[in-house]
Design a protein around this motif. Structure first.
Motif, PDB file in Angstrom:
ATOM      1  N   ILE A 109      31.256 -10.909  12.253  1.00 56.03           N
ATOM      2  CA  ILE A 109      30.352 -11.806  11.289  1.00 56.03           C
ATOM      3  C   ILE A 109      30.535 -13.330  11.339  1.00 56.03           C
ATOM      4  N   PRO A 110      29.558 -13.751  12.544  1.00 54.69           N
ATOM      5  CA  PRO A 110      29.756 -15.240  13.028  1.00 54.69           C
ATOM      6  C   PRO A 110      29.539 -16.319  12.101  1.00 54.69           C
ATOM      7  N   PHE A 111      28.931 -16.211  10.733  1.00 54.96           N
ATOM      8  CA  PHE A 111      28.765 -16.935  10.056  1.00 54.96           C
ATOM      9  C   PHE A 111      30.162 -17.566   9.513  1.00 54.96           C
ATOM     10  N   THR A 130      37.023 -19.771  20.644  1.00 52.52           N
ATOM     11  CA  THR A 130      36.674 -19.779  21.975  1.00 52.52           C
ATOM     12  C   THR A 130      36.790 -18.092  22.351  1.00 52.52           C
ATOM     13  N   PHE A 131      37.966 -17.619  21.777  1.00 58.00           N
ATOM     14  CA  PHE A 131      38.208 -16.032  22.232  1.00 58.00           C
ATOM     15  C   PHE A 131      36.965 -15.540  21.597  1.00 58.00           C
ATOM     16  N   VAL A 132      36.674 -15.837  20.264  1.00 62.36           N
ATOM     17  CA  VAL A 132      35.784 -14.732  19.517  1.00 62.36           C
ATOM     18  C   VAL A 132      34.398 -14.809  20.219  1.00 62.36           C
ATOM     19  N   ASN A 176      27.747 -11.042  23.860  1.00 60.06           N
ATOM     20  CA  ASN A 176      26.994 -10.033  24.686  1.00 60.06           C
ATOM     21  C   ASN A 176      27.529  -8.628  24.394  1.00 60.06           C
ATOM     22  N   ASN A 177      26.657  -7.705  24.756  1.00 62.15           N
ATOM     23  CA  ASN A 177      26.840  -6.245  24.471  1.00 62.15           C
ATOM     24  C   ASN A 177      28.122  -5.952  25.386  1.00 62.15           C
ATOM     25  N   LEU A 178      28.079  -5.949  26.724  1.00 58.80           N
ATOM     26  CA  LEU A 178      29.035  -5.438  27.631  1.00 58.80           C
ATOM     27  C   LEU A 178      30.434  -5.994  27.229  1.00 58.80           C
ATOM     28  N   PRO A 179      30.598  -7.298  26.955  1.00 60.51           N
ATOM     29  CA  PRO A 179      32.188  -7.773  26.565  1.00 60.51           C
ATOM     30  C   PRO A 179      32.665  -7.056  25.101  1.00 60.51           C
TER      31      PRO A 179
END
Length: 149
Positions: free
Chosen positions: A61-63, A76-78, A83-86
């Motif tokens: 939930i980036p909001f 920074t960690f989040v 992206n899909n692969l990470p």
């Protein structure tokens, strides 16, 4: 775009995100429920499960990164998982940790491991199909961010 319209897009990153939301709820629930055992190893895995659920809240939930005060290091960690692969790798790692709890004793933590694995596979399929990473507009993707600004 409604949730049903998003699910009809056949974009596996959206499926992964919704399975991730379910995983958050399950991680918190089974982590709290399993922490009340008298097995030290299981208590440690329960704590990790709770921490995983709390971390996934910000990943999925980036909001919430905009409205909750978090450290720059955590943000920074989040943001590494945009992206899909990470995301597939992150989910796989936390799923394996929960699968390892079976070496201590079988418990409800296996439910968290199953859902975390399913989210990992969804993101992995999206990466294999080279589908664009899409965040649900319902959960704070670009649709919600545009409404706020």
């Amino acid at each position: 775009m409604t949730v049903m319209e998003e699910l009809r897009t056949r974009n596996f990153s959206l499926y992964g995100q919704w399975i991730g939301i379910i995983s958050i709820i399950i991680c918190l629930a089974v982590g709290i429920a399993s922490i009340f055992t008298f097995n030290v190893g299981l208590i440690i895995f329960s704590g990790v499960c709770i921490f995983t659920g709390l971390t996934l809240i910000f990943v999925e939930i980036p909001f919430l990164l905009r409205i909750c005060p978090v450290s720059g290091r955590f943000e920074t960690f989040v943001r590494r998982f945009n992206n899909n692969l990470p995301r597939a790798g992150f989910y796989l790692i936390v799923a394996l940790i929960q699968w390892f709890s079976l070496f201590i004793r079988g418990s409800a933590l296996i439910v968290a491991a199953v859902f975390l694995t399913a989210a990992s596979f969804s993101y992995g399929i999206a990466a294999a199909k080279k589908q664009e990473f899409t965040s649900s507009s319902t959960l704070g993707g670009q649709g919600l961010a545009q409404q706020i600004i």
